[in-house]
Design a protein around this motif. Structure first.
Motif, mmCIF file in Angstrom:
data_model
loop_
_atom_site.group_PDB
_atom_site.id
_atom_site.type_symbol
_atom_site.label_atom_id
_atom_site.label_comp_id
_atom_site.label_asym_id
_atom_site.label_seq_id
_atom_site.Cartn_x
_atom_site.Cartn_y
_atom_site.Cartn_z
ATOM 1 N N GLY A 15 0.794 -1.211 0.000
ATOM 2 C CA GLY A 15 0.000 0.000 0.000
ATOM 3 C C GLY A 15 0.834 1.271 0.000
ATOM 4 O O GLY A 15 0.291 2.361 -0.234
ATOM 5 N N GLY A 16 2.110 1.137 0.253
ATOM 6 C CA GLY A 16 2.991 2.293 0.295
ATOM 7 C C GLY A 16 3.476 2.710 -1.077
ATOM 8 O O GLY A 16 3.068 2.145 -2.102
ATOM 9 N N SER A 17 4.368 3.689 -1.084
ATOM 10 C CA SER A 17 4.892 4.246 -2.334
ATOM 11 C C SER A 17 6.408 4.319 -2.289
ATOM 12 O O SER A 17 7.013 4.423 -1.221
ATOM 13 C CB SER A 17 4.334 5.664 -2.562
ATOM 14 N N LEU A 18 6.988 4.267 -3.455
ATOM 15 C CA LEU A 18 8.415 4.498 -3.622
ATOM 16 C C LEU A 18 8.609 5.270 -4.923
ATOM 17 O O LEU A 18 7.831 5.116 -5.865
ATOM 18 C CB LEU A 18 9.200 3.186 -3.717
ATOM 19 N N ARG A 19 9.690 6.053 -4.937
ATOM 20 C CA ARG A 19 10.057 6.758 -6.159
ATOM 21 C C ARG A 19 11.474 6.358 -6.516
ATOM 22 O O ARG A 19 12.422 6.650 -5.773
ATOM 23 C CB ARG A 19 9.969 8.273 -5.973
ATOM 24 N N LEU A 20 11.611 5.697 -7.643
ATOM 25 C CA LEU A 20 12.922 5.306 -8.134
ATOM 26 C C LEU A 20 13.458 6.396 -9.051
ATOM 27 O O LEU A 20 12.696 7.067 -9.757
ATOM 28 C CB LEU A 20 12.843 3.988 -8.903
ATOM 29 N N SER A 21 14.767 6.522 -9.038
ATOM 30 C CA SER A 21 15.408 7.489 -9.911
ATOM 31 C C SER A 21 16.537 6.810 -10.673
ATOM 32 O O SER A 21 17.189 5.919 -10.162
ATOM 33 C CB SER A 21 15.952 8.663 -9.101
ATOM 34 N N CYS A 22 16.749 7.261 -11.866
ATOM 35 C CA CYS A 22 17.837 6.755 -12.699
ATOM 36 C C CYS A 22 18.621 7.958 -13.190
ATOM 37 O O CYS A 22 18.066 8.806 -13.903
ATOM 38 C CB CYS A 22 17.273 5.955 -13.865
ATOM 39 N N ALA A 23 19.867 8.024 -12.788
ATOM 40 C CA ALA A 23 20.729 9.127 -13.207
ATOM 41 C C ALA A 23 21.596 8.685 -14.373
ATOM 42 O O ALA A 23 22.226 7.610 -14.317
ATOM 43 C CB ALA A 23 21.602 9.572 -12.041
ATOM 44 N N ALA A 24 21.641 9.504 -15.395
ATOM 45 C CA ALA A 24 22.384 9.146 -16.604
ATOM 46 C C ALA A 24 23.553 10.089 -16.820
ATOM 47 O O ALA A 24 23.442 11.296 -16.590
ATOM 48 C CB ALA A 24 21.466 9.189 -17.810
ATOM 49 N N SER A 25 24.643 9.530 -17.245
ATOM 50 C CA SER A 25 25.790 10.344 -17.634
ATOM 51 C C SER A 25 25.903 10.329 -19.145
ATOM 52 O O SER A 25 25.402 9.419 -19.804
ATOM 53 C CB SER A 25 27.072 9.800 -17.013
ATOM 54 N N GLY A 26 26.531 11.330 -19.685
ATOM 55 C CA GLY A 26 26.665 11.384 -21.136
ATOM 56 C C GLY A 26 25.838 12.506 -21.714
ATOM 57 O O GLY A 26 24.704 12.724 -21.307
ATOM 58 N N ARG A 27 26.424 13.199 -22.674
ATOM 59 C CA ARG A 27 25.761 14.370 -23.226
ATOM 60 C C ARG A 27 24.626 14.022 -24.160
ATOM 61 O O ARG A 27 23.865 14.892 -24.540
ATOM 62 C CB ARG A 27 26.790 15.226 -23.968
ATOM 63 N N THR A 28 24.486 12.733 -24.514
ATOM 64 C CA THR A 28 23.447 12.346 -25.464
ATOM 65 C C THR A 28 22.186 11.838 -24.784
ATOM 66 O O THR A 28 21.314 11.296 -25.439
ATOM 67 C CB THR A 28 23.983 11.252 -26.404
ATOM 68 N N PHE A 29 22.069 12.019 -23.472
ATOM 69 C CA PHE A 29 20.936 11.468 -22.733
ATOM 70 C C PHE A 29 19.613 11.875 -23.344
ATOM 71 O O PHE A 29 18.713 11.062 -23.505
ATOM 72 C CB PHE A 29 20.998 11.914 -21.270
ATOM 73 N N SER A 30 19.477 13.128 -23.698
ATOM 74 C CA SER A 30 18.181 13.622 -24.160
ATOM 75 C C SER A 30 17.796 13.050 -25.517
ATOM 76 O O SER A 30 16.653 13.208 -25.948
ATOM 77 C CB SER A 30 18.178 15.152 -24.216
ATOM 78 N N SER A 31 18.702 12.383 -26.191
ATOM 79 C CA SER A 31 18.368 11.778 -27.474
ATOM 80 C C SER A 31 17.902 10.329 -27.330
ATOM 81 O O SER A 31 17.529 9.700 -28.310
ATOM 82 C CB SER A 31 19.574 11.830 -28.416
ATOM 83 N N TYR A 32 17.925 9.804 -26.105
ATOM 84 C CA TYR A 32 17.527 8.431 -25.851
ATOM 85 C C TYR A 32 16.137 8.368 -25.236
ATOM 86 O O TYR A 32 15.797 9.148 -24.343
ATOM 87 C CB TYR A 32 18.483 7.743 -24.885
ATOM 88 N N ALA A 33 15.364 7.395 -25.678
ATOM 89 C CA ALA A 33 14.171 7.014 -24.942
ATOM 90 C C ALA A 33 14.615 6.126 -23.780
ATOM 91 O O ALA A 33 15.679 5.511 -23.829
ATOM 92 C CB ALA A 33 13.210 6.255 -25.839
ATOM 93 N N MET A 34 13.815 6.081 -22.746
ATOM 94 C CA MET A 34 14.200 5.356 -21.538
ATOM 95 C C MET A 34 13.102 4.400 -21.115
ATOM 96 O O MET A 34 11.917 4.654 -21.322
ATOM 97 C CB MET A 34 14.474 6.335 -20.397
#
Length: 122
Positions: A15-34
């Motif tokens: 019943g609880g919640s969690l928020r996962l995060s994924c940190a990316a390195s690399g200048r091309t991150f915004s060109s990738y779908a995740m």
């Protein structure tokens, strides 16, 4: 090349919640779908959610719609997975991954993180 590091996993009651995060390195991150995937003990890895490079389109495993939400912040090079109303069957290692394709279940994902453990107690 993209390097991915997940965080935010842990132990939570049903019943609880969690928020996962994924940190990316690399200048091309915004060109990738995740995408987010998960793998429970003794089970195959399964698709959880995906988001296009712009964040304009999202995709979910049908059974998780309404409980899980994927989002991204290209300025911060992060992708998040908000998980609500968690159930014991959500227990798994959760992975983020990047792809040049539409971020759905069956496409090839090029880079993967090491995973973060989510455990939901009943």
């Amino acid at each position: 090349q993209v390097q991915l590091v997940e965080s935010g996993g842990g132990l939570v009651q049903a019943g609880g919640s969690l928020r996962l995060s994924c940190a990316a390195s690399g200048r091309t991150f915004s060109s990738y779908a995740m995408g987010w995937f998960r793998q429970a003990p003794g089970k195959e890895r399964e698709f959880v959610a995906g988001i296009t490079w712009s964040g304009g389109s999202t995709y979910y495993q049908d059974s998780l719609k309404g409980r899980f939400t994927i989002s991204r912040d290209n300025a911060k090079h992060t992708v998040a997975l908000q998980m609500n109303s968690l159930k014991p069957e959500d227990t798994a290692v959760y992975y983020c991954a990047s792809t040049r394709s539409v971020p759905m279940a069956t496409v090839q994902y090029d880079y993967w993180g090491q995973g973060t453990q989510v455990t939901v107690s009943s």
